[in-house]
Write a protein that holds these residues in place. Structure first.
Motif, PDB file in Angstrom:
ATOM      1  N   HIS A   5       0.851  -1.183   0.000  1.00 22.23           N
ATOM      2  CA  HIS A   5       0.000   0.000   0.000  1.00 22.23           C
ATOM      3  C   HIS A   5       0.891   1.240   0.000  1.00 22.23           C
ATOM      4  N   HIS A   6       0.587   2.221  -0.854  1.00 19.52           N
ATOM      5  CA  HIS A   6       1.402   3.432  -0.945  1.00 19.52           C
ATOM      6  C   HIS A   6       0.649   4.623  -0.372  1.00 19.52           C
ATOM      7  N   ILE A   7       1.183   5.184   0.719  1.00 25.33           N
ATOM      8  CA  ILE A   7       0.621   6.374   1.359  1.00 25.33           C
ATOM      9  C   ILE A   7       1.453   7.575   0.926  1.00 25.33           C
ATOM     10  N   VAL A   8       0.820   8.543   0.277  1.00 19.36           N
ATOM     11  CA  VAL A   8       1.496   9.758  -0.172  1.00 19.36           C
ATOM     12  C   VAL A   8       0.977  10.939   0.639  1.00 19.36           C
ATOM     13  N   ILE A   9       1.893  11.665   1.268  1.00 17.70           N
ATOM     14  CA  ILE A   9       1.558  12.844   2.064  1.00 17.70           C
ATOM     15  C   ILE A   9       2.116  14.062   1.339  1.00 17.70           C
ATOM     16  N   VAL A  10       1.258  14.996   0.979  1.00 24.41           N
ATOM     17  CA  VAL A  10       1.685  16.204   0.273  1.00 24.41           C
ATOM     18  C   VAL A  10       1.694  17.363   1.259  1.00 24.41           C
ATOM     19  N   ASN A 100      15.074  26.593 -11.124  1.00 24.91           N
ATOM     20  CA  ASN A 100      16.039  27.336 -10.310  1.00 24.91           C
ATOM     21  C   ASN A 100      15.694  28.820 -10.339  1.00 24.91           C
ATOM     22  N   SER A 101      16.534  29.645  -9.714  1.00 23.88           N
ATOM     23  CA  SER A 101      16.232  31.074  -9.597  1.00 23.88           C
ATOM     24  C   SER A 101      16.221  31.780 -10.946  1.00 23.88           C
ATOM     25  N   GLU A 102      16.884  31.180 -11.959  1.00 26.49           N
ATOM     26  CA  GLU A 102      16.893  31.771 -13.298  1.00 26.49           C
ATOM     27  C   GLU A 102      15.736  31.270 -14.164  1.00 26.49           C
ATOM     28  N   GLY A 103      14.913  30.377 -13.615  1.00 27.50           N
ATOM     29  CA  GLY A 103      13.788  29.853 -14.366  1.00 27.50           C
ATOM     30  C   GLY A 103      14.102  28.629 -15.187  1.00 27.50           C
ATOM     31  N   ASN A 104      15.296  28.060 -15.016  1.00 30.54           N
ATOM     32  CA  ASN A 104      15.671  26.857 -15.744  1.00 30.54           C
ATOM     33  C   ASN A 104      15.181  25.615 -15.008  1.00 30.54           C
ATOM     34  N   GLU A 105      14.773  24.609 -15.761  1.00 28.67           N
ATOM     35  CA  GLU A 105      14.211  23.393 -15.180  1.00 28.67           C
ATOM     36  C   GLU A 105      15.287  22.526 -14.544  1.00 28.67           C
ATOM     37  N   LEU A 106      15.111  22.230 -13.262  1.00 30.45           N
ATOM     38  CA  LEU A 106      16.024  21.337 -12.549  1.00 30.45           C
ATOM     39  C   LEU A 106      15.468  19.921 -12.490  1.00 30.45           C
ATOM     40  N   VAL A 107      14.189  19.832 -12.150  1.00 28.58           N
ATOM     41  CA  VAL A 107      13.520  18.534 -12.050  1.00 28.58           C
ATOM     42  C   VAL A 107      12.279  18.582 -12.939  1.00 28.58           C
ATOM     43  N   PRO A 108      12.091  17.624 -13.848  1.00 18.74           N
ATOM     44  CA  PRO A 108      10.941  17.662 -14.754  1.00 18.74           C
ATOM     45  C   PRO A 108       9.641  17.325 -14.028  1.00 18.74           C
ATOM     46  N   ARG A 109       8.529  17.536 -14.713  1.00 17.75           N
ATOM     47  CA  ARG A 109       7.231  17.132 -14.171  1.00 17.75           C
ATOM     48  C   ARG A 109       7.242  15.626 -13.947  1.00 17.75           C
ATOM     49  N   ARG A 110       6.695  15.198 -12.801  1.00 15.56           N
ATOM     50  CA  ARG A 110       6.654  13.778 -12.465  1.00 15.56           C
ATOM     51  C   ARG A 110       5.277  13.400 -11.932  1.00 15.56           C
ATOM     52  N   GLU A 111       4.956  12.111 -12.047  1.00 13.32           N
ATOM     53  CA  GLU A 111       3.711  11.570 -11.521  1.00 13.32           C
ATOM     54  C   GLU A 111       4.015  10.488 -10.485  1.00 13.32           C
ATOM     55  N   PHE A 112       3.148  10.415  -9.474  1.00 13.61           N
ATOM     56  CA  PHE A 112       3.301   9.380  -8.453  1.00 13.61           C
ATOM     57  C   PHE A 112       1.938   8.758  -8.160  1.00 13.61           C
ATOM     58  N   HIS A 113       1.933   7.433  -8.100  1.00 13.62           N
ATOM     59  CA  HIS A 113       0.706   6.707  -7.780  1.00 13.62           C
ATOM     60  C   HIS A 113       0.498   6.687  -6.266  1.00 13.62           C
ATOM     61  N   TYR A 114      -0.754   6.703  -5.864  1.00 12.93           N
ATOM     62  CA  TYR A 114      -1.081   6.591  -4.442  1.00 12.93           C
ATOM     63  C   TYR A 114      -2.208   5.586  -4.260  1.00 12.93           C
ATOM     64  N   ASP A 115      -2.233   4.961  -3.111  1.00 13.18           N
ATOM     65  CA  ASP A 115      -3.406   4.214  -2.668  1.00 13.18           C
ATOM     66  C   ASP A 115      -4.202   5.052  -1.675  1.00 13.18           C
ATOM     67  N   THR A 116      -3.474   5.756  -0.814  1.00 10.44           N
ATOM     68  CA  THR A 116      -4.084   6.726   0.093  1.00 10.44           C
ATOM     69  C   THR A 116      -3.324   8.037  -0.047  1.00 10.44           C
ATOM     70  N   LEU A 117      -4.050   9.136  -0.217  1.00 15.61           N
ATOM     71  CA  LEU A 117      -3.447  10.462  -0.396  1.00 15.61           C
ATOM     72  C   LEU A 117      -3.847  11.359   0.762  1.00 15.61           C
ATOM     73  N   ILE A 118      -2.856  12.011   1.363  1.00 17.95           N
ATOM     74  CA  ILE A 118      -3.107  12.974   2.437  1.00 17.95           C
ATOM     75  C   ILE A 118      -2.605  14.329   1.991  1.00 17.95           C
ATOM     76  N   LEU A 119      -3.484  15.314   1.987  1.00 20.74           N
ATOM     77  CA  LEU A 119      -3.121  16.676   1.619  1.00 20.74           C
ATOM     78  C   LEU A 119      -2.957  17.495   2.898  1.00 20.74           C
ATOM     79  N   ALA A 120      -1.740  18.002   3.085  1.00 15.92           N
ATOM     80  CA  ALA A 120      -1.418  18.774   4.294  1.00 15.92           C
ATOM     81  C   ALA A 120      -0.578  19.982   3.900  1.00 15.92           C
ATOM     82  N   VAL A 121      -1.116  20.772   2.971  1.00 12.99           N
ATOM     83  CA  VAL A 121      -0.334  21.841   2.345  1.00 12.99           C
ATOM     84  C   VAL A 121      -0.460  23.183   3.050  1.00 12.99           C
TER      85      VAL A 121
END
Length: 437
Positions: A5-10, A100-121
């Motif tokens: 089971h994958h629990i994702v906490i945002v 980054n601070s210059e607007g260049n992409e460091l990490v591309p868009r990514r997707e993650f699967h969840y079984d349970t999602l917790i939003l704590a933003v």
């Protein structure tokens, strides 16, 4: 072999990080579930202390926590990025590219699967659409904003102490919109910082006049706290020379100051907006029910009213309470209590059992007025849980400090807190009292 089971906490604020730590130390360590924490920053800092970072009376780099290192030590994973999309059918969240601070992409868009999602933003400051606030005011929603405030504050002092021409009207005046806990505590902390600067700054700044003004549309300071606490706080602030303008609605912010609905003008080139909160606006784009300030509508179990696999806690959740028309208040103690209950619900969920209802227990409120005083109220005593006790001075200061220790204990354990407390006491005399860089 079945997939875990994958629990994702945002969101790695107080509630989200405490929940991830507790789950990691139990179901993660026992490999009963995979736990992933997602946050857009690399480090965690306890939000109730941001006003001290802004004033320079605390060094954020000493107290911040690395998410990656903490995750490794507590058996969960950390992923850097800001969530901005939700696919409930596929059960995937999407993280926006990290730049980054210059607007260049460091990490591309990514997707993650969840079984349970917790939003704590968490939440951010609500300017209520007031003209000029976004352009001309400083905010304290994040560690970066608090540090930016501190730098801007020091730069204004450097300019004022070395310029040859007379000061402009309101050049060094400080006006704070919002007389809640954040506004009140920031006012007192900045007063302390200025006194320290007058004693330690290399330039002669003792003659630079500074006027503090605290404004709020409510009829008194700390309007959500008991009136006795409000009165005690106002007396302390007035002794410090703070001008308190309650019952005044700000209609416009300009580079020179605040304009109010009654026609008053408050000259101040240093303006802080700490009046009201709202949840991040992107929450209202996910297809889940939200209220007028973007909070996710949840049941008493903290589950979304639209999806049993999605939970929310803390400032971003609007959670109903039995026998009350008002939802759980957006406070640090609420997030802490919700993290504890949600942990039980998630353990139950892994066993196929039902979630637990959350019932908020008000432990009282404490307001730290820097070195001048600490005031507040505690709910319950030795005789009755419903009794409200007003406390002030050293006892209140001790209780206030214990709140942060409780948060640290939830993350690191009792032994770590004891050792760090001793280390801080030993080194207190050699640390500078004010961060001047």
């Amino acid at each position: 072999m079945s997939k875990k089971h994958h629990i994702v906490i945002v969101g790695g604020g107080a509630g989200g990080l405490e929940l991830a730590t507790k789950l990691g130390n139990t179901v993660g360590k026992k490999q009963q579930a995979d736990v992933t924490l997602v946050d857009g920053t690399l480090t965690h800092f306890w939000k109730p202390l941001l006003h001290e970072v802004a004033a320079g009376t605390i060094n954020a780099h000493i107290d911040e926590l690395s998410y990656a290192a903490h995750a490794r030590a507590h058996h969960f994973s950390f992923r850097l990025g800001y969530m901005d999309r939700l696919d409930r059918d596929r059960k995937y969240i999407s993280l926006a590219p990290t730049l980054n601070s210059e607007g260049n992409e460091l990490v591309p868009r990514r997707e993650f699967h969840y079984d349970t999602l917790i939003l704590a933003v968490g939440s951010q400051t609500n300017d209520f659409g007031t003209e000029g606030v976004g352009e001309h005011c400083l905010f304290l929603d994040s560690q970066n904003q608090a540090q930016n405030f501190h730098r801007a504050f020091l730069e204004k002092w450097m300019i004022a102490s070395t310029q040859s021409e007379p000061l402009r009207p309101g050049q060094m005046n400080i006006a704070i919109a919002g007389a809640g806990a954040t506004g009140v505590e920031l006012t007192a902390e900045l007063h302390t910082a200025i006194n320290e600067m007058r004693q330690t700054h290399s330039e002669n700044i003792s003659d630079i006049p500074v006027e503090f003004t605290l404004l709020d549309a409510a009829p008194r300071v700390l309007p959500v706290l008991p009136e006795k606490v409000s009165q005690s706080t106002q007396r302390v602030l007035e002794k410090l020379g703070v001008r308190i303008m309650t019952g005044e609605m700000i209609t416009k912010a300009t580079p020179e100051g605040f304009h109010t609905k009654s026609g008053e003008f408050v000259p101040a080139e240093i303006k802080v907006w700490a009046a009201g909160i709202k949840a991040p606006e992107w929450l209202s784009t996910l297809g889940l029910s939200t209220n007028r300030i973007n909070q996710l509508e949840v049941r008493q179990t903290l589950q979304s009213v639209d999806d049993d696999d999605i939970f929310a806690l803390g400032d971003c959740a609007s959670c109903p309470q039995p026998n009350s028309e008002r939802p759980v208040p957006p406070r640090a103690q609420s997030a802490h209590q919700q993290a504890d209950i949600l942990y039980k619900s998630l353990v139950n969920r892994l066993k196929g059992k039902d979630a637990v209802d959350f019932v908020y227990s008000d432990k009282g409120s404490l307001v730290n007025l820097s070195r001048y005083s600490t005031v507040g109220n505690l709910m319950g005593n030795l005789f009755s849980k419903s009794t409200e006790v007003k406390i002030e001075g050293l006892m209140a200061r001790f209780a206030y400090m214990s709140l942060y220790k409780m948060h640290q204990q939830a993350l690191h354990g009792f032994t770590w807190v004891v050792l760090m407390t001793l280390a801080n006491l030993i080194t207190k005399g050699i640390k500078p009292r004010l961060k001047l860089h």
